[in-house]
Design an enzyme around this catalytic site. Structure first.
Site: not given
Lengths: 400, 194
Positions: A170, A334, A367
Site C-alpha cells: 500500500s 483487493d 487489500h
C-alpha cells in the site's frame, strides 16, 4: 474450517484482540534518533526531525543484507516482536522473524515510522522548535518523497549505503517505488505490494470522507486540540471504520460476520438488530483512536492522495536510472488497490526494460491480504528474497 | 520425445539471445535455456503456483495470460518468442502470433500433429476422436481448442503471412524425417514475419 479461513478470521495484528500470541522474536524495541532536518518537497524547512525505528537481525560485514520495510497508513516502526509498551506483536510479525518470509536469521531488517506519523517520528503532534508548541496544522504538507528522504537520513545515520530489498504494501509500496527512483544506486530490489503509481478519484474519495469525518468533529478545533482535554476521536474512529471496510472484501466480511447479531435485542435499543459487523467496526474505530493522532491521519492520507510517481514526466525518463529488480504483488480481491493498478505499474517497468516479476494472488481477503497470515503470499515473498540474495552473493563471489 | 523437442529448441537459439517463453510452467525449461545459452530470458505464466516456482528459480516471470504477457513489452524487446505446447489451447492463435511478431523477431511454435498415423487409424477404423500418447485426453477433456496437422500449420502460416524458417518433427523414438505429417506426433517450427 481450513487454515486459510482461520487466518482470515484472525485478521491482521494491528487492531485485533490479542489474547495469546507467541512471537519467535520475543520482546523487541524501537529506538528514536534526532537528526538535522531537510527542506520538504513543498519548500518548508524542517530544522530537525526525530525518527522512530526498529532493526532486527544482524548486518553482515559487507552490509549486503539490508531489507527496508516501509509501513502503510496506520503502521509504525514496531515491525515484529512483542512491544512491551502495548503488549502487542508488531504489525508484520506474521511475515518477519527467524525462518519467516523476511528471515531475520539472514537479513538485517529496518523499519521506521513515516514522517508525519505519530509513533515517534516527527509529525503534527511533535513540538515545533520555533514555537515550543505542537505543530498541529502548522506542520507542512508532506509527500511520499519526504517520507523516503527521512528514511534516507536514517540509513545514512546507521552507516548503510546499500539496500538489498525495499519492501512495502500500500503506502509502503509507494515509498519503495520512490526509493528506486530517487536513490537508484542504493537499491538492489524492490517489492511493491498492493500499491499504485497514483491514486484514482475513488481512492482519493474514500480518504476525503475520512478527513471530513475528522475535520467536522467539533473537537478537532482546526487541528489545535493538543492542549485541550478532548480530541476529535469520534471523527477519527469514523475515518478508520470507512478505511477498514475498504481494506476487506465482501467475501471476507461475509465469511467473518455474515448477518450475525452481536447480542440479543435490549429494551433501550433504538433498532432491535445490533449486527456483529457493526460491533467489529466500532471496536476497530475505538482501538485505532487510542494509538493514532487525528492530524497524522489527515497529513498522511493527503500524502497518499498527492502521490504521483511520474509527476508529469514520461515513464522512460523517471525510470531511466533505476537499477532495482522488481517483484510486484497484487491481490485479486483487493478493490481498493485493484490488480489493474499493479499491472499498470508492471507495464511501465517492463516497457522501460526493468527486470520485473509480477504475481497476482488469488487470496480472497481484500487489500489486507498482505497483513494477515497468507501462505501463498509468504512463499512468493521468501522465494524472491532468497533467489535475489543468492544472485547478489554469487555475483560478488564471481567478482573476487 | 518432448525432451528431444526441447533440446532442438535450445540448439536453435544462439547464445546470448533475448527470449520470452509464453506458458513457461514451473520454469524448468526456461532456466535450462538461460544456463545453457546464457540467454536473457523471461516467462509468462497464468498459474500463480507455477509463477511462485519460477520465482524460486530466480526467473523473471509475468503472471497473466499470453496476450496480457506480450502486451507488457515494447516492440522488438526479444529475439525469440517461445510458444511451446500451448498454441492449440489458444482461443485466437493468429492474434497471439501477430502480437508475438511485434514483440520478437522469431516465434518458435510447437504443436501436436492431429494427422499422425495412429490418430488417422483410430478415426478410420474406430470412428472416434483419437486418443493417443500425444493427444492423451478425450475430446471433452482436452485443453486443445484447435486440432491441426503439419500441413494445416503450413497453410496457417501462409494465411497469416508468416514464413517457416525451419521445422523439426518428432515421435517417441526420436526425430522423424520421412513423411512427417503421417509419422510425427509433435512438430516444432521457427517462423518469422514474411
Amino acid at each position: 474450517m481450513n487454515e486459510d479461513e482461520k487466518s482470515m478470521l484472525e485478521g491482521d495484528l494491528q487492531d485485533r484482540v490479542i489474547t495469546k500470541y507467541h512471537s519467535d522474536l520475543g520482546i523487541t524495541h524501537t529506538h528514536i534518533v534526532k537528526l538535522p532536518g531537510f527542506t520538504t518537497q513543498s519548500g518548508y524547512e524542517l530544522k530537525e526531525i526525530e525518527i522512530s525505528y526498529q532493526t532486527l537481525g544482524k548486518l553482515t560485514p559487507n552490509k549486503d543484507n539490508v531489507v527496508l520495510v516501509c509501513h502503510a497508513l496506520s503502521g509504525d516502526a514496531h515491525l515484529a516482536g512483542i512491544n512491551t509498551n502495548t503488549g502487542r506483536p508488531g504489525w508484520w510479525d506474521f511475515h518477519v522473524g527467524p525462518g519467516k518470509s523476511i528471515d531475520t536469521n539472514k537479513f538485517y531488517v529496518i523499519c521506521s515510522n513515516v514522517l508525519g506519523g505519530c509513533s515517534g517520528t516527527t509529525g503534527p503532534a511533535s513540538i515545533n522548535p520555533d514555537t515550543g508548541k505542537p505543530y498541529a496544522t502548522e506542520f507542512p504538507p508532506i509527500t511520499i518523497r519526504d517520507m523516503v528522504k527521512t528514511q534516507a537520513l536514517l540509513l545514512n545515520h546507521l552507516g548503510i549505503k546499500k539496500i538489498f530489498a525495499v519492501v512495502g504494501g500500500s503506502m509502503g509500496g509507494m515509498q519503495g517505488l520512490v526509493w528506486t527512483v530517487d536513490y537508484p544506486e542504493m537499491v538492489h530490489s524492490c517489492i511493491p505490494i498492493a500499491t499504485c503509481i497514483a491514486h484514482t478519484a475513488m481512492q482519493i474519495a474514500f480518504n476525503e470522507i475520512g478527513r471530513q469525518a475528522i475535520m467536522t468533529d467539533p473537537n478537532w478545533c482546526g487541528g489545535y486540540y493538543y492542549d485541550k482535554n478532548c480530541r476529535p476521536e469520534h471523527g477519527l474512529a469514523v475515518a478508520r471504520m470507512i478505511g477498514h471496510v475498504t481494506y476487506l472484501s465482501e467475501y471476507a466480511m461475509h465469511k467473518k460476520f455474515g448477518r450475525n447479531l452481536q447480542r440479543p435485542p435490549q429494551p433501550e435499543d433504538l433498532f432491535p438488530e445490533f449486527f456483529s459487523v457493526e460491533s467489529y467496526l466500532q471496536h476497530q474505530g475505538e482501538s485505532f483512536v487510542k494509538r493514532f493522532d487525528p492530524n497524522s491521519y489527515l497529513y498522511i492520507t493527503k500524502a497518499l492522495d498527492r502521490f504521483e510517481l511520474f509527476e508529469n514526466r514520461p515513464a522512460k525518463e523517471v525510470f531511466k536510472n533505476v537499477k532495482a529488480r522488481f517483484l510486484v504483488i497484487s491481490f485479486e480481491s483487493d478493490w481498493l488497490y485493484p490488480p489493474s493498478q499493479s499491472r499498470e505499474l508492471v507495464k511501465h517497468l517492463k516497457r522501460c526494460n526493468i527486470s520485473t516479476t509480477y504475481i497476482n494472488l488469488d487470496t480472497p481477503y481484500g487489500h489486507d491480504s498482505f497483513l494477515i497470515k497468507n501462505p501463498e503470499f509468504s512463499r512468493a515473498l521468501s522465494n524472491f528474497l532468497n533467489a535475489e540474495y543468492k544472485y547478489i552473493t554469487n555475483n560478488t563471489n564471481n567478482n573476487h | 520425445m518432448r525432451k528431444n523437442l526441447y533440446d532442438t529448441v535450445i540448439e536453435w537459439i544462439p547464445e546470448g539471445s533475448r527470449v520470452l517463453d509464453l506458458g513457461t510452467g514451473d520454469g524448468e525449461f526456461l532456466e535450462r535455456l538461460i544456463v545453457l545459452r546464457k540467454a536473457k530470458g523471461e516467462g509468462v505464466e497464468i498459474n500463480p503456483d507455477l509463477v511462485t516456482k519460477c520465482i524460486e528459480r530466480g526467473l523473471v516471470v509475468h503472471q497473466g495470460d499470453i496476450l496480457d504477457g506480450l502486451d507488457q513489452y515494447g516492440n522488438g524487446a526479444f529475439n525469440y518468442i517461445l510458444l511451446l505446447g500451448t498454441m492449440q489451447e489458444l482461443i485466437d492463435p493468429q492474434r497471439v502470433i501477430n502480437e508475438a511478431f511485434r514483440v520478437g523477431k522469431y516465434v518458435i511454435v510447437s504443436y501436436s500433429n492431429f494427422a499422425h498415423l495412429r490418430a488417422r487409424l483410430q478415426m478410420m477404423f474406430i470412428g472416434k476422436a483419437p486418443v493417443t500418447s500425444s493427444l492423451p485426453c478425450p475430446w471433452y477433456k482436452t485443453p486443445n481448442l484447435h486440432f491441426c496437422s503439419i500441413l494445416d500449420f503450413m497453410d496457417f502460416c501462409d494465411d497469416i503471412g508468416a514464413k517457416i524458417i525451419k521445422s523439426a518433427y518428432f515421435k517417441k523414438s526420436g526425430q522423424v524425417k520421412f513423411l512427417p505429417n503421417i509419422f510425427a506426433q509433435y512438430a516444432v517450427s521457427m517462423i518469422e514475419k514474411a
